[in-house]
Design a protein around this motif. Sequence first.
Motif, PDB file in Angstrom:
ATOM      1  N   UNK A   1      20.212 -13.703   9.906  1.00  0.00           N
ATOM      2  CA  UNK A   1      21.061 -12.847   9.082  1.00  0.00           C
ATOM      3  C   UNK A   1      22.547 -13.041   9.292  1.00  0.00           C
ATOM      4  N   UNK A   2      22.936 -13.564  10.441  1.00  0.00           N
ATOM      5  CA  UNK A   2      24.358 -13.808  10.696  1.00  0.00           C
ATOM      6  C   UNK A   2      24.932 -14.795   9.683  1.00  0.00           C
ATOM      7  N   UNK A   3      24.087 -15.648   9.117  1.00  0.00           N
ATOM      8  CA  UNK A   3      24.563 -16.646   8.149  1.00  0.00           C
ATOM      9  C   UNK A   3      24.703 -16.077   6.739  1.00  0.00           C
ATOM     10  N   UNK A   4      24.551 -14.786   6.578  1.00  0.00           N
ATOM     11  CA  UNK A   4      24.620 -14.171   5.246  1.00  0.00           C
ATOM     12  C   UNK A   4      25.830 -14.627   4.427  1.00  0.00           C
ATOM     13  N   UNK A   5      27.055 -14.637   4.973  1.00  0.00           N
ATOM     14  CA  UNK A   5      28.192 -15.089   4.155  1.00  0.00           C
ATOM     15  C   UNK A   5      28.017 -16.509   3.618  1.00  0.00           C
ATOM     16  N   UNK A   6      27.427 -17.397   4.418  1.00  0.00           N
ATOM     17  CA  UNK A   6      27.219 -18.768   3.963  1.00  0.00           C
ATOM     18  C   UNK A   6      26.107 -18.834   2.910  1.00  0.00           C
ATOM     19  N   UNK A   7      25.067 -18.032   3.086  1.00  0.00           N
ATOM     20  CA  UNK A   7      23.982 -18.017   2.111  1.00  0.00           C
ATOM     21  C   UNK A   7      24.448 -17.470   0.760  1.00  0.00           C
ATOM     22  N   UNK A   8      25.472 -16.621   0.801  1.00  0.00           N
ATOM     23  CA  UNK A   8      25.929 -15.947  -0.421  1.00  0.00           C
ATOM     24  C   UNK A   8      26.937 -16.756  -1.224  1.00  0.00           C
TER      25      UNK A   8
ATOM     26  N   UNK B   1      18.299 -16.700   0.714  1.00  0.00           N
ATOM     27  CA  UNK B   1      18.267 -15.424   1.442  1.00  0.00           C
ATOM     28  C   UNK B   1      18.508 -14.228   0.510  1.00  0.00           C
ATOM     29  N   UNK B   2      17.767 -14.149  -0.602  1.00  0.00           N
ATOM     30  CA  UNK B   2      18.012 -13.076  -1.573  1.00  0.00           C
ATOM     31  C   UNK B   2      17.764 -11.680  -1.020  1.00  0.00           C
TER      32      UNK B   2
ATOM     33  N   UNK C   1       9.497  -8.650   3.538  1.00  0.00           N
ATOM     34  CA  UNK C   1      10.866  -9.117   3.724  1.00  0.00           C
ATOM     35  C   UNK C   1      10.862 -10.577   4.191  1.00  0.00           C
ATOM     36  N   UNK C   2      12.008 -11.231   4.064  1.00  0.00           N
ATOM     37  CA  UNK C   2      12.163 -12.585   4.597  1.00  0.00           C
ATOM     38  C   UNK C   2      11.679 -12.676   6.038  1.00  0.00           C
ATOM     39  N   UNK C   3      11.940 -11.652   6.829  1.00  0.00           N
ATOM     40  CA  UNK C   3      11.545 -11.684   8.240  1.00  0.00           C
ATOM     41  C   UNK C   3      10.032 -11.765   8.416  1.00  0.00           C
ATOM     42  N   UNK C   4       9.272 -11.410   7.375  1.00  0.00           N
ATOM     43  CA  UNK C   4       7.812 -11.456   7.472  1.00  0.00           C
ATOM     44  C   UNK C   4       7.242 -12.854   7.258  1.00  0.00           C
ATOM     45  N   UNK C   5       8.085 -13.838   7.030  1.00  0.00           N
ATOM     46  CA  UNK C   5       7.590 -15.213   7.025  1.00  0.00           C
ATOM     47  C   UNK C   5       7.010 -15.580   8.389  1.00  0.00           C
TER      48      UNK C   5
ATOM     49  N   UNK D   1       9.053 -10.272  -5.997  1.00  0.00           N
ATOM     50  CA  UNK D   1      10.364 -10.911  -5.922  1.00  0.00           C
ATOM     51  C   UNK D   1      11.194 -10.307  -4.795  1.00  0.00           C
ATOM     52  N   UNK D   2      12.012 -11.124  -4.148  1.00  0.00           N
ATOM     53  CA  UNK D   2      12.987 -10.596  -3.202  1.00  0.00           C
ATOM     54  C   UNK D   2      14.282 -10.224  -3.932  1.00  0.00           C
ATOM     55  N   UNK D   3      14.886  -9.145  -3.495  1.00  0.00           N
ATOM     56  CA  UNK D   3      16.180  -8.763  -4.048  1.00  0.00           C
ATOM     57  C   UNK D   3      16.185  -8.360  -5.506  1.00  0.00           C
ATOM     58  N   UNK D   4      15.094  -7.797  -6.069  1.00  0.00           N
ATOM     59  CA  UNK D   4      15.156  -7.366  -7.469  1.00  0.00           C
ATOM     60  C   UNK D   4      16.028  -6.119  -7.583  1.00  0.00           C
TER      61      UNK D   4
END
Length: 310
Positions: free
Chosen positions: A48-55, A76-77, A122-126, A202-205
């Motif tokens: 999650x720290x990479x959120x700014x880069x993912x966005x 990372x939606x 959630x993504x973390x559940x991968x 879907x993630x992030x709907x």
Amino acid sequence: MTSNEALAETLGQIVPNGVLVAASTQSPWERQNSPSKWTEFLEKAGFGVTLPFQAEAALRVTRAAPAGTWVINACFPDAVNPLAAALGLPLWCGIGNAALLAASAQAALGLSDQRDLRMLAHHSHLYPPRDGHPEARAWLGDEDRGGDRGAGREEDRELADVGGLLAAQRAAGRAELNHVTGLASARLVAALIAGHDMPTHLPGPLGLPGGYPVHASLASGIRLRLPYGVEEKEAVDFNQRAALRDGVVVEDGRVTFAPAAREQLAAVAPDLADGFPVTDLEPATAALEQLRTRLRRAPAGRQDTGREPA
């Protein structure tokens, strides 16, 4: 002309029906391909720290897209899409993560489609949950023909061993799973273009954190199809708890880091440790870029001093 202006001009000339963003400025494969102190930092702090880069790419495209163009984000939606919503940007939905998990559960249950399946994931559940973090939740029952929020049928029953349903997916290599994500993305885009109303996950709907069961169509938009007795707030709260494992939560117009991420940031970038308002995304991204550049110069296993190398 800036790169943002050039992107807006290009999209304005093409006027696409939609854009699928599947690129970010932080590769998920860096740990395997170019290990460094930066990848060790991410291992401890959380993805999650990479959120700014993912966005970065998703937000640029959403800002530049002509009116009426839908944007689907594959980066990372679960957290990027809530960030976009907090900034007032109309990112239509995400793809991957919840779609992949639901496809895995669908296969394990032998279902022909997902209309009778409802998952909160959630993504973390991968990955299998640990340290008290919740497992994904899933229900099976008759399809809610109306598709309204929270209006699932009483026959929906929660499944006990969701981890068992996801075991094969979690044991597979990430490169293999990209094929499943690609297929889920293709099916969604094909359904949208054809004008179908698709029961899927879907993630992030709707700019929500994490992943949900939905009906999706361009004509009627995205509608949650939660299981009977589960309200939207309960579903959102569940996904926000799951988000803590990734290390970041977007809520009330602010990006907040989970305790492990905060501890790691405090040691190398204390100004970022307490998070930041979404309106400060640009300076936060710049500060994180400086940290990444510095830590990438240090080989994995070497102690970083927090100072620029001589």
